[in-house]
Design an enzyme around this catalytic site. Structure first.
Site, PDB file in Angstrom:
ATOM      1  N   ASP A   1       0.505  -1.421  -0.021  1.00 10.69           N
ATOM      2  CA  ASP A   1      -0.016   0.282   0.175  1.00 10.69           C
ATOM      3  C   ASP A   1       0.705   1.183   0.249  1.00 10.69           C
ATOM      4  OD1 ASP A   1       0.911  -1.135   2.766  1.00 10.69           O
ATOM      5  OD2 ASP A   1      -0.945   0.669   3.656  1.00 10.69           O
TER       6      ASP A   1
ATOM      7  N   GLU B   1      -1.194  -2.105   4.992  1.00  9.57           N
ATOM      8  CA  GLU B   1      -0.078  -2.642   6.502  1.00  9.57           C
ATOM      9  C   GLU B   1      -0.467  -1.893   7.259  1.00  9.57           C
ATOM     10  OE1 GLU B   1       2.731  -1.550   9.066  1.00  9.57           O
ATOM     11  OE2 GLU B   1       2.796  -0.405   7.281  1.00  9.57           O
TER      12      GLU B   1
HETATM   13 ZN   LIG Z   1       4.606   3.210   6.741  1.00  6.61          ZN
HETATM   14 ZN   LIG Z   2       5.850   0.315   6.197  1.00  9.72          ZN
END
Ligand SMILES: [Zn+2]
Ligand SMILES: [Zn+2]
Length: 434
Positions: free
Chosen positions: A102, A168
């Site tokens: 991401d 994440e």
């Molecule tokens: Zn980060």
């Molecule tokens: Zn990261």
């Protein structure tokens, strides 16, 4: 011949217990030969970043690459996650390698030809999207590792599971996501993973260097809120009500004693922060309620449990002593990123061999967090930091992660490809020897 010489010199260098896979030379050669391609992928991902749980095009590109290598591919795991399974020609353990995919709602300011000009609507605000944490390098490194390892498939003693993970940095509000959701959807099963490796590029560590820490390496993060309910009254007649402002002030001070009086700080650090406190509307009204919110950072599971217990005890008991009531809510966000100690000790020799002994350094724990920690709760895992700062630059002047000026020198990725590939084959070598 070359291998024999290398092994001899390693033994003299004090790595007598270090068992190196015969595939190491092949890994180095193959990695180097595909480096230009890895850099090209990275620049493409960098120019086309996607936010958490929205990594649609990113996932498509990853899946196409894995399929072209003859790797078994599963898509749509934990929303947009991609999982590749490479079965080696020989029996052995299952090693998982993870890369997060991401980008972040940050508007890029770095002047590179592959600068991101992508914009999006984020919680009602128009913002840029940028790979401002370097996850574009993680994807490209792992795609490179997939190519390296599949080129020696017949010699692999075990199975490799490539985990390309969405979100994440956190899923959009109201959605599940990240490592936790992939695990819930069974990513660590069928076949069951024996060990997991992952890395994070670092914008303030020189290219060619690796940092690691056994045990707790990044903090656990929790969110908490405390609602203090009193009894509203006229500000001139406090005795006829219960003042939640004075009570909250006592609670805020009481919470400071958790870190200073209740935790064994020789074991690990901890942080309890109240980030916002709201209550009241007018100078002569004692309000009914005060709300506060805060964050907790811990590195040790016992301390983690203790902090939660003490926040609840302190807040509810102080409130009770004042005739008020405190409602405490604690939300666990990410657990501690905990490097399995035996696994770390067993594998650090590989990193030293790949990067050169002097380029691998023990680093202090960081109070940031990583959702790689969810995998490590289930299987032994090792997560390390890879240099991405141009050689010779002063780390103090290098832009931090999550900022518009964040910059990664992509020549640092080659070491990442070699490291993850070698960790995989060396682990397989060790486990099949026993
Ligand atoms: Zn980060
Ligand atoms: Zn990261």
């Amino acid at each position: 011949m070359r291998r024999l010489l290398l092994l001899t010199s390693l033994t003299f260098a004090g790595f007598s217990s270090f068992s190196q896979s015969p595939l190491s030379t092949k890994i180095d050669q193959k990695s180097k030969s595909i480096e230009p391609k890895i850099i090209e992928w990275r620049r493409d991902f960098h120019q086309n970043p996607e936010l958490g749980n929205r990594e649609f095009k990113t996932a498509e590109k990853i899946a196409a690459h894995l399929k072209s290598l003859g790797i078994e591919v599963q898509t749509g795991v934990g929303h947009t996650g991609v999982v590749g399974l490479l079965k080696g020609g020989k029996p052995g353990p299952v090693v998982a390698l993870r890369a997060d995919m991401d980008g972040l709602p940050v508007t890029e300011r770095v002047d590179v030809p592959f600068k991101s000009t992508v914009t999006t609507d984020y919680n009602g605000q128009k913002v840029g999207v940028m790979h401002a944490c370097g996850h574009d390098t993680h994807i490209s490194i792992l795609m490179g590792v997939a190519e390296v390892l599949s080129s020696m498939k017949g010699d692999l003693k075990g199975t490799v599971k490539f985990i390309f993970q969405p979100a994440e940095e956190g899923a959009p509000e109201g959605e599940e996501g990240g490592a936790k959701l992939m695990i819930k959807e069974g990513v660590l099963e069928n076949p069951k993973v024996d060990a997991i490796f992952g890395l994070h590029i670092n914008s303030q560590t020189e290219v060619g260097k690796i940092g690691y820490k056994p045990g707790a390496t990044m903090a656990a993060v929790d969110f908490f809120s405390i609602d203090v309910k009193g009894k509203q009254t006229h500000g001139a007649y406090p005795w006829s009500g219960v003042d939640p402002i004075v009570t909250s002030a006592q609670i805020v001070m009481g919470l400071q004693t958790i870190v200073s009086r209740n935790l064994d700080l020789t074991k690990a650090p901890a942080v309890v922060t109240i980030g916002a406190i709201n209550g009241g509307i007018r100078q002569n009204i004692i309000p009914e309620q005060v709300k506060m919110i805060g964050t907790i950072r811990t590195f040790d599971e016992d301390m983690h449990v203790k902090v939660h217990k003490r926040i609840t005890e302190i807040a509810t008991n102080i409130a009770e002593s004042a005739g008020a009531k405190a409602d405490v809510n604690i939300g666990i966000l990410y657990p501690v990123t905990y490097n399995d100690i035996p696994l770390t000790e067993e594998m650090v020799g590989t990193l030293k061999d790949v990067a050169g002994k002097d380029n691998v350094k023990l680093v202090p724990a960081a109070s940031g967090a990583e959702d790689f920690s969810f995998f490590q709760q289930k299987v032994p895992g090792f997560f390390f930091f890879l240099g991405g700062m141009p050689v010779g630059k002063d780390p103090l002047t290098a832009s931090a992660h999550h900022t518009p000026d964040f910059f990664i020198d992509d020549s640092g990725m080659l070491l990442g490809v070699r490291s993850l590939s070698r960790l995989t084959v060396d682990y397989m070598e060790k486990k099949t020897k026993k």
